[in-house]
Design a protein around this motif. Structure first.
Motif, PDB file in Angstrom:
ATOM      1  N   ILE A  26       0.864  -1.182   0.000  1.00  9.30           N
ATOM      2  CA  ILE A  26       0.000   0.000   0.000  1.00  9.30           C
ATOM      3  C   ILE A  26       0.899   1.230   0.000  1.00  9.30           C
ATOM      4  N   VAL A  27       0.591   2.143  -0.916  1.00  4.93           N
ATOM      5  CA  VAL A  27       1.403   3.335  -1.105  1.00  4.93           C
ATOM      6  C   VAL A  27       0.519   4.572  -1.036  1.00  4.93           C
ATOM      7  N   ASP A  28       1.063   5.641  -0.483  1.00  5.19           N
ATOM      8  CA  ASP A  28       0.409   6.948  -0.527  1.00  5.19           C
ATOM      9  C   ASP A  28       1.118   7.734  -1.613  1.00  5.19           C
ATOM     10  N   ALA A  29       0.433   7.979  -2.707  1.00  2.14           N
ATOM     11  CA  ALA A  29       1.046   8.641  -3.863  1.00  2.14           C
ATOM     12  C   ALA A  29       0.551  10.068  -4.033  1.00  2.14           C
ATOM     13  N   ARG A  30       0.063  10.674  -2.958  1.00  2.00           N
ATOM     14  CA  ARG A  30      -0.379  12.079  -3.042  1.00  2.00           C
ATOM     15  C   ARG A  30       0.796  12.951  -3.438  1.00  2.00           C
ATOM     16  N   GLY A  31       0.553  13.883  -4.309  1.00  2.00           N
ATOM     17  CA  GLY A  31       1.599  14.800  -4.713  1.00  2.00           C
ATOM     18  C   GLY A  31       2.462  14.285  -5.856  1.00  2.00           C
ATOM     19  N   LEU A  32       2.197  13.075  -6.299  1.00  2.00           N
ATOM     20  CA  LEU A  32       2.948  12.512  -7.415  1.00  2.00           C
ATOM     21  C   LEU A  32       2.416  13.101  -8.717  1.00  2.00           C
ATOM     22  N   SER A  33       3.299  13.594  -9.545  1.00  2.00           N
ATOM     23  CA  SER A  33       2.854  14.193 -10.814  1.00  2.00           C
ATOM     24  C   SER A  33       2.329  13.093 -11.738  1.00  2.00           C
TER      25      SER A  33
END
Length: 169
Positions: A26-33
Motif C-alpha cells: 500500500i502506497v500513498d502517492a499524493r503529490g505525485l505528478s
C-alpha cells in the motif's frame, strides 16, 4: 447497471487479485505528478505487478476474510495498491528504487509472504538483495577461497617444479 452491482464488480475484481497475489503493498502517492505516476505504473506493469487506486471501503470488503485482512488498519487516506503475483518483493523493490526520483510517494504498509510490515518494514524488505543476487554472492564466496587455494598450490608446484628442473640440469 445499479450502483451496488458496479461496486460488487469492483470488489470481485479486487478479490480476484488478492487470491492470486503473493504480496500487496500500500502506497500513498499524493503529490505525485501525472508524468511520474505514468513512469511508475509502466515499470510495475512491465514487471507483472498490478498497480491501482481503489477506494478504501472497497478494499475493506475485499480483504475481509483473506490472508491479507490485517492490511485494513492501514486503509486511511488516499491509497494505491501494488499486487505482486510472482515475486513477493518485486513491487516493493521497484517502488523503493523510484523513491529517490519521486519523493512524493510513501510506503504505508505491505503484506509479504505471510507477514504484515509497516512503512519502515517495507523499506527494509525492499533493500534486501534478490534471491538470485544472494545465491550468486554465496557461490562467489565459495569460489573465492577455492581459487585462492588453487593459486597457492599452483605457485608451490611452480616453485618445486622450477627448483627440480634446476637441480637436474
Amino acid at each position: 447497471m445499479p450502483k451496488i452491482e458496479q461496486k460488487q464488480q469492483v470488489i470481485n475484481e479486487i478479490k480476484d487479485k488478492i487470491s492470486r497475489a503473493k504480496s500487496i503493498i500500500i502506497v500513498d502517492a499524493r503529490g505525485l505528478s501525472v508524468e511520474s505516476d505514468t513512469i511508475l505504473r509502466k515499470k510495475l506493469r512491465e514487471a507483472g505487478v498490478d498497480y491501482k487506486v481503489y477506494k478504501n471501503t472497497m478494499m475493506n470488503f475485499a480483504l475481509e476474510g483473506s490472508e491479507f485482512a490485517e492490511l485494513t488498519k492501514y486503509l486511511a487516506g488516499p491509497s494505491t495498491f501494488a499486487f505482486s503475483y510472482d515475486d513477493p518483493m518485486l513491487a516493493a523493490k521497484i517502488i523503493s528504487k523510484e523513491l529517490k526520483a519521486m519523493p512524493a510517494i510513501e510506503f504505508k504498509a505491505g503484506y509479504l509472504e505471510g507477514t504484515l510490515y509497516d512503512a519502515e518494514g517495507v523499506k527494509t524488505i525492499a533493500s534486501i538483495p534478490s534471491r538470485e543476487e544472494l545465491l550468486s554472492r554465496l557461490l562467489g564466496s565459495f569460489k573465492s577461497p577455492m581459487s585462492s587455494f588453487a593459486r597457492v598450490i599452483s605457485q608451490i608446484a611452480e616453485k618445486q617444479g622450477g627448483g627440480a628442473a634446476e637441480e637436474t640440469a
